[in-house]
Write a protein that holds these residues in place. Structure first.
Motif, PDB file in Angstrom:
ATOM      1  N   VAL A   1     -71.452  46.755 -39.160  1.00 42.37           N
ATOM      2  CA  VAL A   1     -70.764  46.923 -40.408  1.00 42.37           C
ATOM      3  C   VAL A   1     -71.814  47.995 -41.165  1.00 42.37           C
ATOM      4  CG1 VAL A   1     -69.851  46.251 -42.450  1.00 42.37           C
ATOM      5  CG2 VAL A   1     -69.332  45.007 -40.456  1.00 42.37           C
TER       6      VAL A   1
ATOM      7  N   MET B   1     -69.906  52.865 -45.946  1.00 42.99           N
ATOM      8  CA  MET B   1     -68.965  52.496 -46.934  1.00 42.99           C
ATOM      9  C   MET B   1     -69.463  53.219 -48.179  1.00 42.99           C
ATOM     10  SD  MET B   1     -68.685  48.553 -45.830  1.00 42.99           S
ATOM     11  CE  MET B   1     -67.500  48.054 -46.936  1.00 42.99           C
TER      12      MET B   1
ATOM     13  N   ARG C   1     -65.160  43.449 -47.975  1.00 41.23           N
ATOM     14  CA  ARG C   1     -65.151  44.782 -47.796  1.00 41.23           C
ATOM     15  C   ARG C   1     -64.416  45.299 -49.122  1.00 41.23           C
ATOM     16  NH1 ARG C   1     -65.325  47.493 -42.834  1.00 41.23           N
ATOM     17  NH2 ARG C   1     -65.911  46.104 -41.137  1.00 41.23           N
ATOM     18  N   GLU C   2     -63.387  44.912 -49.608  1.00 42.95           N
ATOM     19  CA  GLU C   2     -62.585  45.177 -51.243  1.00 42.95           C
ATOM     20  C   GLU C   2     -63.825  44.995 -51.858  1.00 42.95           C
ATOM     21  OE1 GLU C   2     -59.568  42.770 -51.482  1.00 42.95           O
ATOM     22  OE2 GLU C   2     -58.237  43.465 -49.776  1.00 42.95           O
TER      23      GLU C   2
ATOM     24  N   LYS D   1     -72.996  49.490 -44.187  1.00 47.16           N
ATOM     25  CA  LYS D   1     -72.796  49.529 -45.742  1.00 47.16           C
ATOM     26  C   LYS D   1     -73.386  51.248 -46.022  1.00 47.16           C
ATOM     27  CE  LYS D   1     -74.519  44.865 -46.565  1.00 47.16           C
ATOM     28  NZ  LYS D   1     -75.775  44.134 -46.945  1.00 47.16           N
TER      29      LYS D   1
ATOM     30  N   GLU E   1     -62.810  40.634 -44.792  1.00 43.46           N
ATOM     31  CA  GLU E   1     -61.706  41.653 -45.498  1.00 43.46           C
ATOM     32  C   GLU E   1     -62.056  41.550 -47.347  1.00 43.46           C
ATOM     33  OE1 GLU E   1     -56.999  42.344 -45.789  1.00 43.46           O
ATOM     34  OE2 GLU E   1     -57.552  40.806 -44.527  1.00 43.46           O
TER      35      GLU E   1
END
Length: 222
Positions: free
Chosen positions: A82, A87, A48-49, A84, A45
Motif C-alpha cells: 500500500v 495516496m 484508506r478513507e 502512502k 477500507e
C-alpha cells in the motif's frame, strides 16, 4: 535581553477535524505523519478513507505560500504493498497542489533483506507558490532516519529535513502545525529552529508527553 523561547501548543483531539475547522492556517506550514492502519484499529477500507481525508485536510489547511510536508512509510497488507506516497500524490493532484520535492530516507542499510516493511520512508513536500531553489541543492536520499525517540517516530533526521525546508522555501511561515504529533519529535525540532508550533494528538498520554518533550542534547555514543 534574550528573546523568549518559541511557543508550543498541543491540542488533545482529532487532528482531521481540527484542520477541517481551521482551513488556510495563516503564516503556517503543515508537517504530517498520518498514522498506519494498525495505529487506529479500523478496517483497511476505513483506513484508506481516513488517510485520504487527512491528506486532503492537511493540504487545504496550508496557505498558498506555505509547505505541506508528508513523512510516510509504506505498508504491506495481505501480501500487497500500500503506497502512502501514491495516496498523498493522488490527493495533491486532485487539489492541484504541485509537488515541490520527493525524498527517500533509508530505514535500513541499502541491500538489507526485509519482509513486510520497506527499508525506506518518503518525504513529500507540496506548495502552490513555493519553488525549490536550484542554487541550493539538497540530497534526494537520506542515509538514515536519525534518532527515533519512540517506535512510530519518523526520526530526527527526517524531521530536520522537513523543518529546514520550511525555513528555506516558505519564509513567510513563522508557525508549524503538526497533526498526529505523537510524543512531539517534530515539535521539538521545529522549536529548536525558532518556529512556534501547534501539535494535535488524539492519544491523551502522547499529547501530554508532547507538551514538554525535548531532544536529547547529548551526542549518541559511537
Amino acid at each position: 535581553m534574550s528573546e523568549p523561547p518559541p511557543r508550543r501548543e498541543v491540542v488533545h483531539g482529532d487532528a482531521v477535524a481540527w484542520l477541517a475547522e481551521r482551513p488556510d492556517q495563516k503564516d503556517s506550514s503543515v508537517l504530517a505523519t498520518i498514522p498506519d492502519v494498525s495505529e487506529i484499529g479500523v478496517s483497511m477500507e476505513r483506513w484508506r478513507e481516513f488517510f485520504l481525508g487527512a491528506a486532503r485536510a492537511a493540504l487545504l489547511a496550508t496557505p498558498a505560500d506555505g509547505l505541506t510536508v508528508f513523512m510516510q512509510t509504506d505498508i504491506k497488507h495481505e501480501g500487497r504493498w500500500v503506497s502512502k506516497a501514491g495516496m498523498v500524490l493522488r490527493v495533491a493532484d486532485e487539489l492541484e497542489v504541485p509537488l515541490l520535492f520527493h525524498k527517500i530516507v533509508c530505514r535500513r542499510p541499502p541491500g538489507s533483506l526485509m519482509h513486510g516493511r520497506p527499508g525506506y520512508s518518503h518525504i513529500l513536500a507540496f506548495s502552490r507558490l513555493a519553488r525549490d531553489d536550484r542554487a541550493y541543492p539538497t540530497p534526494d536520499v537520506l542515509p538514515d532516519l536519525g534518532v527515533m525517540p519512540w517506535s512510530h517516530s519518523i526520526g530526527t533526521r527526517a524531521a530536520e529535513t522537513a523543518v529546514t525546508a520550511v525555513r528555506r522555501l516558505a519564509p513567510a511561515s513563522t508557525r508549524i502545525v503538526v497533526p498526529f504529533c505523537g510524543i512531539g519529535t517534530i515539535l521539538a525540532v521545529a522549536n529548536a529552529h525558532g518556529f512556534t508550533v501547534v501539535g494535535i494528538e488524539r492519544n491523551r498520554k502522547r499529547a501530554e508527553a508532547a507538551r514538554t518533550f525535548e531532544l536529547d542534547p547529548t551526542p549518541a555514543a559511537t
